[in-house]
Design an enzyme around this catalytic site. Structure first.
Site, short mmCIF file in Angstrom:
data_model
loop_
_atom_site.label_atom_id
_atom_site.label_comp_id
_atom_site.label_asym_id
_atom_site.label_seq_id
_atom_site.Cartn_x
_atom_site.Cartn_y
_atom_site.Cartn_z
CB THR A 132 -0.91 -0.01 1.25
OG1 THR A 132 -1.55 1.26 1.36
CG2 THR A 132 -0.11 -0.25 2.53
CE LYS A 161 0.13 -4.57 2.99
NZ LYS A 161 -0.26 -5.92 2.44
#
Ligand code: NAD
Ligand code: TDX
Length: 351
Positions: A132, A161
């Site tokens: 992301t 992430k």
């Protein structure tokens, strides 16, 4: 079948579009979809391809090393597209540990499984990690995230992430594992779980409920139609260079409040309401903790090197999305039954 690919998280929002695309475009690939079916995983997303000859669903957890070893042992998996994750920022603020487990431990468990199954014979192998833009942190009112932007995540979700991205790069640099990464901006489209801004707003507008806008609604997100993301994933999986990172985004920045006003106007049209009626439901609520001000992707590398560009404008994509939600009320009713009401109360009551 020429190739067997493992797609993780394929019952989720983006994963289901990726699975469908690969199953239908590549009949000579055997696609195995490994998904734990958390609250976000929904096999109804894939009902149209569930019986395809080149598709297998496997229910399971990416943190389960034994299961991964068995899957790699049974099938000659040569490619992995890794989407499985806990994906909602608000949930990560309330309950960070599941994000650490799945996003970090799960990713490293998958890296270990691929590394040991491929046993240093990396010819024609590839592990593709989907990430992301939130790993880059937040922008002020100008500038864009490039592939060189320093990581600076703020939420437990984005930090988990970021950590998984670092581990993927570390396995490439240390063990030579053939990996590739992409970092994409906010997706929207069909099958999006109604905890995220756009589907939550569509559902609430339809039901005459308040549309919760965090803070002053001035935060900016760069929105991309999910099928354009799936097309970029297809391209990077087949043509992206090992060891590289690609940013994906639509050059489509919207302040949250402007997006909601556009959506309200579209919903008025679709529901036959007088213009301005749905916007009366807008309610400003307490801001998200650590709320990133602005995300915006510089997608020039993928455009230049792989020739990718989005296929629809935001207005076209949003209209397709609204039409899909209005035509698929049964899907929506199924996902908002059960635990959704409890989640909604915990997240929004008294906000
Ligand atoms: P989602 O929450 O809709 O789906 C996640 C899927 O992963 C679900 O099907 C869930 O059941 C599965 N899953 C969760 N934990 C698992 C585990 N331990 N083992 C196996 N399966 C598990 O998420 P999404 O929005 O489709 O996002 C998919 C990926 O894309 C994520 O890695 C996310 O970080 C990334 N991403 C999302 C966006 C976005 O706007 N939604 C943007 C950029 C990147
Ligand atoms: O009720 C809401 N009201 C509101 O104002 C919700 C749910 C969100 N918001 C705001 C917060 C954000 O500024 O809208 C914006 C979008 O929020 P989300 O839909 O929760 O997305 P975001 O936090 O930007 O993260 C998304 O994009 C990047 C995905 O959920 C991530 O998985 C992806 O990595």
């Amino acid at each position: 079948m020429k190739k067997t690919l493992l797609i993780t998280g394929g019952a989720g929002f983006i994963g289901s579009h990726v699975v469908r695309r690969f199953v239908t475009r590549y009949p000579d690939y055997h696609i195995i979809n490994l998904d734990k079916l958390t609250y976000a995983g929904n096999l109804e997303n894939l009902i149209d391809i569930k019986d395809a000859a080149n598709y297998t669903f496997a229910k399971g957890d990416i943190c389960d090393a034994e299961l991964l070893q068995k899957l790699f042992g049974k099938h000659n998996i040569t490619g992995v597209v890794h989407l499985a994750a806990e994906s909602h920022v608000d949930r990560s603020i309330a309950h960070p540990m599941e994000f650490i487990r799945t996003n970090i431990m799960g990713t490293v468990t998958l890296l270990n499984a691929a590394k040991s199954a491929w046993a240093n014979d990396y010819s024609d192998k590839r592990l593709y990690h989907i990430s992301t833009d939130e790993v880059y942190g937040a922008l002020g009112s100008t500038g864009f995230f490039t592939e060189e932007t320093r990581y600076n995540p703020h939420s437990p979700y984005s930090a988990s992430k970021a950590s998984s991205d670092h581990l993927v790069r570390a396995y490439h640099d240390t063990y030579g594992l053939p990996t590739v990464i992409s970092n994409c901006s906010n997706n929207y489209g069909e099958n999006h779980f109604p905890e995220k801004l756009i589907p939550l707003a569509i559902n609430n507008i339809k039901n005459g409920k308040p549309i919760p806008v965090y803070g002053k609604g001035e935060n900016v997100r760069d929105w991309l139609y999910v099928q354009d993301h799936a097309a970029a994933i297809d391209l990077i999986f087949h043509k992206g260079k090992i060891g590289e990172t690609y940013n994906i985004g639509g050059h489509n920045e919207w302040r949250n409040i402007d997006l909601i006003l556009l959506l309200c106007s579209l919903m008025d049209k679709k529901l036959g309401r007088p213009q301005g009626r749905s916007a009366e439901q807008i309610t400003y609520v307490t801001d998200r903790a650590g709320h990133d001000l602005r995300y915006a992707i510089d997608a020039s590398k993928i455009a230049r090197e792989l020739g990718w560009k989005p296929s629809v404008t935001f207005e076209q994509g949003l209209e397709k999305t609204v039409d899909w939600y209005l035509a698929n009320d049964e899907w929506l009713q199924h996902v908002v039954s059960g635990d959704y009401e409890k989640y909604y109360q915990q997240m929004y009551d008294g906000r």
